[in-house]
Motif scaffolding. Structure first.
Motif, PDB file in Angstrom:
ATOM      1  N   GLY A 116      16.597  17.010  -2.582  1.00 38.07           N
ATOM      2  CA  GLY A 116      16.845  18.440  -2.491  1.00 38.07           C
ATOM      3  C   GLY A 116      15.661  19.271  -2.042  1.00 38.07           C
ATOM      4  N   LYS A 117      14.479  18.655  -1.837  1.00 38.59           N
ATOM      5  CA  LYS A 117      13.296  19.403  -1.419  1.00 38.59           C
ATOM      6  C   LYS A 117      12.907  18.985  -0.010  1.00 38.59           C
ATOM      7  CE  LYS A 117      11.333  19.939  -6.062  1.00 38.59           C
ATOM      8  NZ  LYS A 117      10.132  19.685  -6.902  1.00 38.59           N
ATOM      9  N   ILE A 118      12.597  19.987   0.832  1.00 34.62           N
ATOM     10  CA  ILE A 118      12.202  19.681   2.210  1.00 34.62           C
ATOM     11  C   ILE A 118      10.842  18.986   2.212  1.00 34.62           C
ATOM     12  CG2 ILE A 118      11.018  21.893   2.658  1.00 34.62           C
ATOM     13  CD1 ILE A 118      12.377  21.705   5.498  1.00 34.62           C
ATOM     14  N   GLU A 164       7.164  18.063   2.891  1.00 37.98           N
ATOM     15  CA  GLU A 164       6.014  18.889   3.224  1.00 37.98           C
ATOM     16  C   GLU A 164       5.502  18.556   4.633  1.00 37.98           C
ATOM     17  OE1 GLU A 164       1.513  19.887   1.551  1.00 37.98           O
ATOM     18  OE2 GLU A 164       2.869  18.547   0.432  1.00 37.98           O
ATOM     19  N   GLY A 165       5.310  19.631   5.435  1.00 40.53           N
ATOM     20  CA  GLY A 165       4.797  19.448   6.803  1.00 40.53           C
ATOM     21  C   GLY A 165       5.842  19.008   7.807  1.00 40.53           C
ATOM     22  N   PHE A 166       7.153  19.105   7.468  1.00 40.77           N
ATOM     23  CA  PHE A 166       8.183  18.639   8.386  1.00 40.77           C
ATOM     24  C   PHE A 166       8.208  19.462   9.670  1.00 40.77           C
ATOM     25  CE2 PHE A 166      12.463  19.144  10.137  1.00 40.77           C
ATOM     26  CZ  PHE A 166      12.721  17.831  10.490  1.00 40.77           C
ATOM     27  N   GLN A 167       8.268  18.784  10.813  1.00 44.50           N
ATOM     28  CA  GLN A 167       8.463  19.388  12.123  1.00 44.50           C
ATOM     29  C   GLN A 167       9.402  18.492  12.914  1.00 44.50           C
ATOM     30  OE1 GLN A 167       4.884  20.451  14.244  1.00 44.50           O
ATOM     31  NE2 GLN A 167       3.819  21.043  12.358  1.00 44.50           N
ATOM     32  N   PRO A 168      10.312  19.041  13.691  1.00 43.51           N
ATOM     33  CA  PRO A 168      11.317  18.218  14.394  1.00 43.51           C
ATOM     34  C   PRO A 168      10.723  17.152  15.297  1.00 43.51           C
ATOM     35  CG  PRO A 168      11.954  20.528  14.431  1.00 43.51           C
ATOM     36  CD  PRO A 168      10.567  20.496  13.861  1.00 43.51           C
ATOM     37  N   ASP A 169       9.531  17.433  15.884  1.00 44.82           N
ATOM     38  CA  ASP A 169       8.976  16.472  16.834  1.00 44.82           C
ATOM     39  C   ASP A 169       8.013  15.480  16.183  1.00 44.82           C
ATOM     40  OD1 ASP A 169       7.105  18.401  16.260  1.00 44.82           O
ATOM     41  OD2 ASP A 169       6.332  18.572  18.316  1.00 44.82           O
ATOM     42  N   ILE A 170       7.830  15.553  14.850  1.00 47.71           N
ATOM     43  CA  ILE A 170       7.026  14.555  14.129  1.00 47.71           C
ATOM     44  C   ILE A 170       7.995  13.544  13.524  1.00 47.71           C
ATOM     45  CG2 ILE A 170       5.422  14.144  12.235  1.00 47.71           C
ATOM     46  CD1 ILE A 170       4.275  16.913  12.696  1.00 47.71           C
ATOM     47  N   LEU A 171       7.815  12.272  13.866  1.00 44.35           N
ATOM     48  CA  LEU A 171       8.816  11.268  13.549  1.00 44.35           C
ATOM     49  C   LEU A 171       8.435  10.351  12.389  1.00 44.35           C
ATOM     50  CD1 LEU A 171       9.674  10.257  17.220  1.00 44.35           C
ATOM     51  CD2 LEU A 171      10.852  11.901  15.786  1.00 44.35           C
ATOM     52  N   SER A 172       7.291  10.578  11.741  1.00 44.73           N
ATOM     53  CA  SER A 172       6.867   9.691  10.655  1.00 44.73           C
ATOM     54  C   SER A 172       6.287  10.506   9.512  1.00 44.73           C
ATOM     55  CB  SER A 172       5.821   8.692  11.179  1.00 44.73           C
ATOM     56  OG  SER A 172       5.404   7.832  10.154  1.00 44.73           O
ATOM     57  N   TYR A 173       6.701  10.188   8.252  1.00 38.44           N
ATOM     58  CA  TYR A 173       6.238  10.914   7.065  1.00 38.44           C
ATOM     59  C   TYR A 173       5.979   9.920   5.939  1.00 38.44           C
ATOM     60  CZ  TYR A 173       8.080  14.886   9.641  1.00 38.44           C
ATOM     61  OH  TYR A 173       8.330  15.819  10.603  1.00 38.44           O
ATOM     62  N   THR A 174       5.080  10.310   5.013  1.00 38.05           N
ATOM     63  CA  THR A 174       4.746   9.488   3.855  1.00 38.05           C
ATOM     64  C   THR A 174       4.914  10.318   2.591  1.00 38.05           C
ATOM     65  OG1 THR A 174       3.170   8.190   5.157  1.00 38.05           O
ATOM     66  CG2 THR A 174       2.963   8.077   2.769  1.00 38.05           C
ATOM     67  N   LEU A 175       5.478   9.687   1.546  1.00 36.07           N
ATOM     68  CA  LEU A 175       5.775  10.406   0.315  1.00 36.07           C
ATOM     69  C   LEU A 175       5.468   9.490  -0.869  1.00 36.07           C
ATOM     70  CD1 LEU A 175       7.098  13.029  -0.827  1.00 36.07           C
ATOM     71  CD2 LEU A 175       9.279  11.817  -0.778  1.00 36.07           C
ATOM     72  N   ASP A 176       4.790  10.004  -1.900  1.00 39.61           N
ATOM     73  CA  ASP A 176       4.503   9.258  -3.124  1.00 39.61           C
ATOM     74  C   ASP A 176       5.438   9.727  -4.239  1.00 39.61           C
ATOM     75  OD1 ASP A 176       2.454   7.873  -1.929  1.00 39.61           O
ATOM     76  OD2 ASP A 176       0.934   9.346  -2.473  1.00 39.61           O
ATOM     77  N   LEU A 177       6.093   8.772  -4.941  1.00 39.87           N
ATOM     78  CA  LEU A 177       6.992   9.090  -6.041  1.00 39.87           C
ATOM     79  C   LEU A 177       6.620   8.249  -7.262  1.00 39.87           C
ATOM     80  CD1 LEU A 177      10.429   9.259  -4.188  1.00 39.87           C
ATOM     81  CD2 LEU A 177       8.996  11.168  -4.882  1.00 39.87           C
ATOM     82  N   ALA A 178       7.019   8.732  -8.428  1.00 41.26           N
ATOM     83  CA  ALA A 178       6.719   8.020  -9.664  1.00 41.26           C
ATOM     84  C   ALA A 178       7.560   6.752  -9.767  1.00 41.26           C
ATOM     85  CB  ALA A 178       6.979   8.935 -10.869  1.00 41.26           C
ATOM     86  N   ASN A 193       9.460   5.658 -12.091  1.00 40.89           N
ATOM     87  CA  ASN A 193      10.767   5.730 -12.749  1.00 40.89           C
ATOM     88  C   ASN A 193      11.879   6.168 -11.807  1.00 40.89           C
ATOM     89  OD1 ASN A 193       9.813   8.298 -12.442  1.00 40.89           O
ATOM     90  ND2 ASN A 193      10.425   9.050 -14.458  1.00 40.89           N
ATOM     91  N   ILE A 194      11.556   6.473 -10.553  1.00 42.21           N
ATOM     92  CA  ILE A 194      12.566   6.863  -9.568  1.00 42.21           C
ATOM     93  C   ILE A 194      12.966   5.615  -8.792  1.00 42.21           C
ATOM     94  CG2 ILE A 194      13.070   8.294  -7.549  1.00 42.21           C
ATOM     95  CD1 ILE A 194      11.040  10.296  -8.546  1.00 42.21           C
ATOM     96  N   GLU A 195      14.208   5.163  -8.999  1.00 43.05           N
ATOM     97  CA  GLU A 195      14.676   3.921  -8.380  1.00 43.05           C
ATOM     98  C   GLU A 195      15.466   4.164  -7.103  1.00 43.05           C
ATOM     99  OE1 GLU A 195      16.893   1.923 -11.361  1.00 43.05           O
ATOM    100  OE2 GLU A 195      15.134   1.419 -12.581  1.00 43.05           O
ATOM    101  N   LYS A 196      15.885   5.396  -6.847  1.00 47.53           N
ATOM    102  CA  LYS A 196      16.635   5.720  -5.630  1.00 47.53           C
ATOM    103  C   LYS A 196      16.450   7.196  -5.324  1.00 47.53           C
ATOM    104  CE  LYS A 196      21.069   4.930  -3.362  1.00 47.53           C
ATOM    105  NZ  LYS A 196      22.401   4.317  -3.458  1.00 47.53           N
ATOM    106  N   VAL A 197      16.375   7.519  -4.044  1.00 49.82           N
ATOM    107  CA  VAL A 197      16.197   8.913  -3.644  1.00 49.82           C
ATOM    108  C   VAL A 197      17.416   9.368  -2.851  1.00 49.82           C
ATOM    109  CG1 VAL A 197      13.697   8.807  -3.591  1.00 49.82           C
ATOM    110  CG2 VAL A 197      14.989   8.220  -1.541  1.00 49.82           C
ATOM    111  N   GLU A 198      17.615  10.656  -2.882  1.00 49.29           N
ATOM    112  CA  GLU A 198      18.695  11.268  -2.102  1.00 49.29           C
ATOM    113  C   GLU A 198      18.074  11.913  -0.870  1.00 49.29           C
ATOM    114  OE1 GLU A 198      22.076  14.804  -2.423  1.00 49.29           O
ATOM    115  OE2 GLU A 198      21.018  14.132  -4.220  1.00 49.29           O
TER     116      GLU A 198
END
Length: 573
Positions: A157-159, A161-175, A177-182
């Motif tokens: 549900g959160k956009i 960070e740093g999203f731009q249509p022409d950037i095709l790769s992103y990295t995200l760190d999660l805890a 206890n999160i076994e699946k993301v939406e």
């Protein structure tokens, strides 16, 4: 003391060397792997080259490497041995050079960012020693096609960070206890389809791919790298588990530290013994066998050089035979061709000035690179067009293929006896008559007088110059000269390899149709044909493949439609 002591010392040094190598890994020579460029930008659907290189401070006799890539984004075309999708094996034998290289070809399947990696590199030197080379990677960017962009990308549900249509790769760190993301992805166009891969997570690094497709079937892949991080200080971790983990870490560090200390002590002891034995052996040999050793060394060196030269020739012949056997259908193989010319900076305006500058040693030169690492392959029966702006190196590559020039670096594998190079007006003397120039120009091309006598009337009729053959050529119009040159050059039987250098735009509109028909007859005779032309329409209508050379470098190699489209876009910018 003589030979027995010497044998003991040699055996002792060998044992110590083996132990030292077993404890401390060393490399006999420095070797590195690399790509031709730090990064690459390729166009979707167009075959593109990438060079892989291995360099060393010692000549390399054998090299083997594995090149890995993402088959979802790139399709392998040629250049190595495909072990499986995403994995290519490259072997080079008998180069004996401090740098070996191979050109690989890929076709981007979709827009996105990915890496091509060189790994598992093993080099072997003439001495038999081997060395492992560190891995390296090069980023590949395939720009977005119109209608493939995302308008927004959300995780839980959160956009991002740093999203731009022409950037095709992103990295995200999660805890942990999160076994699946939406993951929610919204396309920029209503006609764009969006597919999202599995979003389940495991501990560590996870990859989620968001694939978009426009109405024309062009695709783009957005890559989301999610790190599910173990958090020992967070919720769900008991105090006992924290303490046990800390104890394990302390024990592991102490064990590693103790092991390193033992290794250092053993290495220092062995190094000291090795040094003492080496000094004793050196003194013994220097005192007792200096003269005999020098004579034996000189003789051994002379024999070694003779064997090395013979072995090099045998290996080169074997390699040439192997290439010809494996590529029996290849007619022309251009391998990493570089051509450098030396030209005078300030040309003399007279012979007198040239002599004065030569005597005073005032002539200065500069190097001009006409071709830079050009590689492509032409198969039997193909019609390949070569395009590029003026001065791009088109005529230079034709002269190298036909044997007129020898490249500075690289090689061309071709049977030059099969080649006929057609250029118009070569060897014309404008003070001679048309008849005399027929015999002069034909002799330069390689025709016999008997052949010209037999074909003379046919040449005159095809050139439409009846009644003008006793006139001096200086009185001819440029169109008449071109027609005569074309008629002479194309009168012989169709060769196995035909090279046409700007010969499809001869004369007026009516003669162009007639000349084009004759060239097509020669092409349909089963010849392998190379055509140089500035006209993309000529390339599209006559060729099965196209090569674009610009400023001496290979820019594209593929179907005429794809290559001409990229070439025309460049000229419009």
């Amino acid at each position: 003391m003589g030979r027995n002591i010497k044998r003991i010392l040699i055996i002792g040094m060998s044992i110590i060397s083996s132990l030292a190598v077993g404890i401390i890994r060393t490399e006999a020579a420095e070797a590195t792997s690399s790509f031709g460029s730090a990064s690459y930008e390729w166009m979707q659907g167009i075959e593109s080259p990438i060079g892989v290189y291995v360099s060393s401070d010692t000549p390399i006799y054998y090299m083997e490497m594995i090149v890995t890539y993402d088959p979802e984004i790139l399709q392998y075309s040629s250049g190595g041995e495909l072990e499986e999708e995403g994995r290519i094996k490259v072997e080079i034998v008998g180069e004996e050079s401090i740098e070996v290289s191979q050109m690989l070809y890929f076709v981007p399947l979709c827009s996105g960012t990915t890496d091509i990696t060189i790994e598992n590199v093993i080099v072997q030197y003439e001495s038999g020693e081997t060395a492992a080379v560190a891995s390296t990677s090069a980023p590949i960017t395939v720009p977005l096609e119109e209608g493939c962009a995302l308008k927004s990308l959300l995780v839980n549900g959160k956009i991002i960070e740093g999203f731009q249509p022409d950037i095709l790769s992103y990295t995200l760190d999660l805890a942990e206890n999160i076994e699946k993301v939406e993951v929610t992805a919204v396309a920029d166009s209503d006609t764009t389809t969006v597919e999202i891969s599995d979003t389940s997570l495991v501990i560590g690094e996870n990859r989620i791919w968001i694939t978009t497709m426009n109405e024309e079937g062009k695709r783009a892949v957005y890559t989301l790298t999610v790190n599910r991080v173990q958090n020992l200080s967070g919720e769900g971790t008991t105090k006992e588990e924290k303490t046990r983990h800390q104890e394990v870490e302390v024990l592991r560090e102490e064990k590693e530290e103790g092991g390193n200390d033992i290794q250092r002590i053993v290495f220092l002891i062995l190094a000291g013994l090795f040094f003492i034995l080496a000094v004793l052996l050196f003194l013994l040999i220097r005192i007792s066998e200096r003269k005999r050793r020098n004579r034996r060394r000189c003789r051994a060196k002379r024999i070694a050089y003779q064997k090395a030269d013979l072995l090099k020739k045998v290996r080169e012949n074997d390699r040439q035979k192997e290439v010809l056997n494996k590529t029996s259908e290849i007619e022309i193989d251009v391998q990493h061709v570089t051509m450098i010319f030396k030209r005078e900076k300030d040309e003399a305006t007279s012979i007198k000035e040239l002599l004065i500058r030569t005597i005073k040693r005032q002539r200065s030169y500069e190097l001009f690179k006409a071709l830079d690492d050009v590689s492509f392959t032409v198969y039997k029966g193909e019609v390949v067009g070569i395009i590029g702006t003026n001065g791009s190196g088109k005529s230079t590559i034709l002269k190298i293929i036909s044997g007129v020039l020898v490249p500075t670096k690289g090689q061309v594998i071709v049977d030059k006896n099969k080649i006929q190079l057609l250029t118009l007006g070569t060897g014309f003397d404008f003070e001679l008559t048309g008849r005399e120039n027929v015999y002069l120009n034909g002799a330069i091309i390689g025709y016999t007088k008997e052949f010209i006598d037999e074909k003379y009337e046919e040449i005159v009729k095809f050139a439409e110059l009846e009644g003008f053959m006793e006139e001096k050529v200086r009185n001819y119009s440029s169109g008449m000269v071109s027609r005569l040159g074309f008629a002479i050059a194309t009168i012989r039987d169709t060769p196995e390899i035909l090279i046409l250098d700007e010969v499809l735009s001869v004369g007026d509109m009516f003669f162009q149709k007639k000349s084009s028909a004759r060239i097509k007859e020669m092409m349909n005779g089963g010849s392998t044909v190379l055509i140089v032309s500035h006209s993309t329409s000529v390339i599209k209508s006559n060729c099965t493949k196209a090569v674009w050379i610009e400023k001496g470098r290979l820019r594209a190699f593929g179907t005429p439609e794809e290559v001409c489209e990229v070439y025309e876009k460049m000229n419009q910018e």
